[in-house]
Design an enzyme around this catalytic site. Structure first.
Site, mmCIF file in Angstrom:
data_model
loop_
_atom_site.group_PDB
_atom_site.id
_atom_site.type_symbol
_atom_site.label_atom_id
_atom_site.label_comp_id
_atom_site.label_asym_id
_atom_site.label_seq_id
_atom_site.Cartn_x
_atom_site.Cartn_y
_atom_site.Cartn_z
ATOM 1 N N ARG A 106 0.701 -0.942 0.061
ATOM 2 C CA ARG A 106 -0.090 -0.078 -0.006
ATOM 3 C C ARG A 106 0.899 1.278 0.098
ATOM 4 N NH1 ARG A 106 -2.458 -0.542 6.266
ATOM 5 N NH2 ARG A 106 -0.460 0.120 7.090
ATOM 6 N N ASN A 144 -5.577 6.990 4.566
ATOM 7 C CA ASN A 144 -5.309 6.090 5.717
ATOM 8 C C ASN A 144 -3.868 6.423 6.080
ATOM 9 O OD1 ASN A 144 -5.914 3.916 7.533
ATOM 10 N ND2 ASN A 144 -4.190 3.185 6.604
ATOM 11 N N GLU A 145 -3.686 7.095 7.617
ATOM 12 C CA GLU A 145 -2.328 7.203 8.091
ATOM 13 C C GLU A 145 -1.466 7.734 7.278
ATOM 14 O OE1 GLU A 145 -1.202 3.219 9.906
ATOM 15 O OE2 GLU A 145 -2.413 3.799 11.482
ATOM 16 N N GLU A 303 -8.644 3.464 15.539
ATOM 17 C CA GLU A 303 -8.348 2.237 15.141
ATOM 18 C C GLU A 303 -7.613 1.826 16.686
ATOM 19 O OE1 GLU A 303 -5.637 1.192 11.931
ATOM 20 O OE2 GLU A 303 -6.850 2.372 10.703
ATOM 21 N N GLU A 351 -1.638 -8.530 6.185
ATOM 22 C CA GLU A 351 -1.764 -8.697 7.546
ATOM 23 C C GLU A 351 -2.920 -9.659 8.131
ATOM 24 O OE1 GLU A 351 -2.978 -4.468 8.133
ATOM 25 O OE2 GLU A 351 -0.943 -3.786 8.574
ATOM 26 N N PHE A 353 -2.780 -12.352 9.923
ATOM 27 C CA PHE A 353 -2.962 -12.519 11.343
ATOM 28 C C PHE A 353 -3.372 -11.306 12.159
ATOM 29 C CE2 PHE A 353 -0.786 -16.317 9.560
ATOM 30 C CZ PHE A 353 -1.617 -17.237 9.864
ATOM 31 N N HIS A 354 -3.632 -10.061 11.733
ATOM 32 C CA HIS A 354 -3.884 -9.018 12.367
ATOM 33 C C HIS A 354 -5.263 -9.317 13.304
ATOM 34 C CE1 HIS A 354 -4.716 -5.119 13.963
ATOM 35 N NE2 HIS A 354 -3.565 -4.785 13.598
#
Ligand code: GLA
Length: 658
Positions: A106, A144-145, A303, A351, A353-354
């Site tokens: 990203r 985003n961020e 978040e 991600e 396993f987030h």
């Protein structure tokens, strides 16, 4: 309707229809009130340039509206689609080594590339046009961020334009950057580049200005989208989610004026008890930034992680109860809700396993059951949204000043202003004193006490603001390596801490940085590490002296009366116990008493006129009794005199006569 925002990032584009039906049911059971949609959905929304696929998002927003859930609708500009980079290779980012990065993750964009800006405006405009007036829409979430850095030629040209505005002429730039050192004088604007990888130590002011420029450049990308959204839906607030960390080239305090409500993402790095204080610090920082935003004093936890958190070596599980306690801690400190990354755990992707409110195990899981419980709790305490958190103490954490200390060539490694700000915050937090963590040295009149920890860059106007605040009765604590340089990272000569010498009534002649195993002792019995220095009082009284070593009997801590106020200086990094005692003494001098909570319990109040809500967060492993009167909203029980809070539990009391 008074509601706390509760829910998280929702990615229906990753799942088939039958899962959407289950999402509806599970969101209803968990009393979700908000879902953040579309964050990384650019390639789903616009699979080819100008060809939009809105049907899935129409269905999603319609379903959310039917379920009474608000949509926090994101613009997807943090993840340009594969076609974008192929069509506009010049809009892919270039790293500090001069290597152009490829699509594959990203944030593969350059904020200075006209093609990226234009594509971002188009997709934001298309979303605004399509969903203006949609009953689900409650908040716009731009991007985003923000934080992507680029070193391409387009960025270099934009950097030069920014520098021309800042300095006007090259002589001023050469002076500000001290280019006479190592013969770096620029004779033509075109010679100036971004601070790419170089042979040895880089010019610190060039690096600092590049960060300031990057912050402004990203901000202009945000503002461009915000204005498009605002024009279409003036009644809907617009924000972006701040990411925290020293690496982020965003001056969040400056940005706060441009976001309708400050929103942060927070993932505490400490897997243990330290996370409780990190949670409070992040909340107090968000509230400090929110002072400058139109949505003040409210802010939003956009978040957080329901469970597994990425840390350096592995992912850590959040123990049972902690998700709720951290969420309620954020609400206690002024958040308008508790949102998560993410609603449902993905099957694949980077991600995978987030953690999520609906984990891979599905709804028959501890985490989902806790999510249901948290939804019910937030529902029961919704009235707290009326209340605001008051504080008469501020700890200053100024991001540009902190960036300047990321340069090499400093007298010690490990000079970490964020850590220093957290040390001050932690000491006060442990004593139950609620502080605002503020960025700018402006609007100081609300505070009785201010801690200025390792504030390296101090401009003349900032020094003047502090001086008049102290003279008016303020109690100021300044710690070592503050006020050393001006806003161009040039040392103020004549003795440290240049800008604050007069205010502190001292003159520091030289530094004595300490090695990793070195300690200094103070006359009070306290210890210091990391740093020490030769301090000469020029009006200040000596509060503590060094005991032993090369600085034996020289001042370590000083106090200077200025007008109606007092300014203290601490010339070493005090051990935590001594620092805590010292800050408590200063607080007492400022008329601020420590909280009365038992050890391990955090008490925070939100107030609205005569009404107030007391949050009691029990981080300890034993039940605790808290003095209170009123109604405990989570259980509905009447509280007379005291309330028992379970180990790891929370009580929220509407105070007053039940
Ligand atoms: C950030 C991002 C999310 C996700 C999480 C992972 O907060 O906004 O997309 O990557 O980190 O912790």
């Amino acid at each position: 309707m008074r509601r706390l925002l509760y829910g998280g990032d929702y990615n229906p584009e990753q799942w088939p229809d039958q899962v959407h039906a289950e999402d509806s049911e599970l969101m209803r059971r968990a009393r979700v009130t908000a879902a953040t949609v579309g964050v990384f959905a650019w390639s789903t929304l616009e699979p080819a340039p100008g060809r939009y696929e809105f049907a899935w998002l129409d269905r999603t927003l319609d379903r959310l509206a039917a379920d009474g859930i608000g949509a926090i609708l994101a613009t997807p500009t943090a993840s340009p689609p594969p076609w974008f980079g192929l069509a506009h290779p010049e809009a892919l980012p270039v790293n500090a080594d001069g290597v152009r990065l490829s699509h594959g993750s990203r944030d593969t964009y350059c904020a200075s590339a006209p093609a990226y800006r234009a594509a971002s405006r188009r997709i934001a405009g298309a979303l605004a046009e399509r969903y203006r007036g949609h009953p689900a829409l409650v908040l716009w979430h731009v991007h985003n961020e923000y934080g992507t850095v680029c070193h391409c030629d387009l960025t270099a040209a934009a950097f030069r334009r920014w520098l021309r505005i800042r300095y006007g002429d090259l002589d001023r730039l050469n002076d500000a950057w001290t280019t006479a050192f190592w013969g770096q004088g620029y004779t033509d604007w075109e010679q100036i580049r971004t601070p790419r990888a170089t042979q040895y130590l880089a010019n610190p002011t060039q690096a600092l200005d590049f960060r300031r420029f990057t912050s402004d450049e990203l901000l202009s990308a945000y503002v461009e989208q915000r204005d498009i959204l605002r024009a279409a839906t003036p009644e809907i607030a617009v924000t972006t989610n701040y990411v925290l960390g020293g690496w982020v080239p965003v001056d969040h305090d400056r940005w706060a004026r441009e976001v309708d409500i400050v929103a942060i993402d927070h993932y505490p790095s400490d897997p243990g008890a330290g996370a409780e204080e990190q949670t409070a610090f992040a909340a107090d920082l968000a509230r400090g930034w929110a002072r400058r935003s139109p949505g003040r004093p409210h802010w939003l936890l956009m978040e957080s992680a329901p469970n597994l958190i990425y840390t350096a070596d592995r992912m850590h599980t959040k123990e049972p109860g902690r998700m709720a306690r951290h969420s309620l801690a954020a609400v206690a400190r002024g958040s308008s809700g508790a949102l998560f990354f993410q609603w449902r755990a993905p099957r694949g992707g980077a991600e995978l396993f987030h953690s999520a409110l609906v984990p891979h195990a599905g709804p028959d899981s501890r985490v989902y059951r806790e999510a249901v419980e948290l939804g019910a709790q937030l529902d029961r305490i919704a009235e707290v949204t009326e209340g605001v958190v008051g504080s008469s103490v501020a700890v200053v954490y100024d991001e540009p000043s902190a960036w300047a200390l990321q340069a090499r060539g400093l007298p010690a490694t490990g000079l970490d202003p964020l850590d220093e700000a957290q040390r001050a915050h932690r000491a006060l937090w442990r004593r139950g004193i609620v502080v605002d963590v503020i960025g700018a040295l402006e609007d100081l009149s609300a505070y009785a006490m201010i801690v200025l920890p390792m504030h390296y860059l101090v401009a003349d106007a900032q020094a003047a603001a502090l001086h008049s605040w102290v003279a008016g009765g303020g109690r100021l604590v300044v710690t070592y390596f503050s006020g050393i340089a001006d806003e161009y990272a040039r040392v103020r000569v004549g003795g440290y801490p240049g800008a604050l010498r007069e205010l502190l009534g001292i003159r520091v002649e030289e530094f004595h940085p300490l090695g990793p195993d070195e300690r200094v002792k103070l006359s009070t019995g306290a210890a210091g590490d990391l740093w020490s220095e030769t301090v000469h009082p020029t009006g200040a009284e000596v509060v503590a002296r060094y005991a032993g070593g090369v600085l034996d009997n020289r001042p370590a801590i000083t106090r200077h009366a200025v007008g109606d106020g007092t300014a203290w200086y601490v010339s070493t990094r005090l051990d935590p116990a001594a620092y805590g005692d010292f800050l408590a003494e200063v607080a007492a001098a400022a008329g601020i008493e420590p909280g009365q909570a038992p050890a391990g319990v955090e008490l925070v109040r939100r107030t609205a006129g005569q009404r107030s809500w007391l949050f009691a967060l029990n981080h300890s492993t034993a039940p605790q009794d808290i003095a209170a009167d009123g109604v405990e909203l989570l259980t509905g029980a009447t509280v007379s005199g005291s309330v028992r809070v379970a180990a790891g539990g929370v009580a929220v009391i509407r105070e007053g006569q039940p």
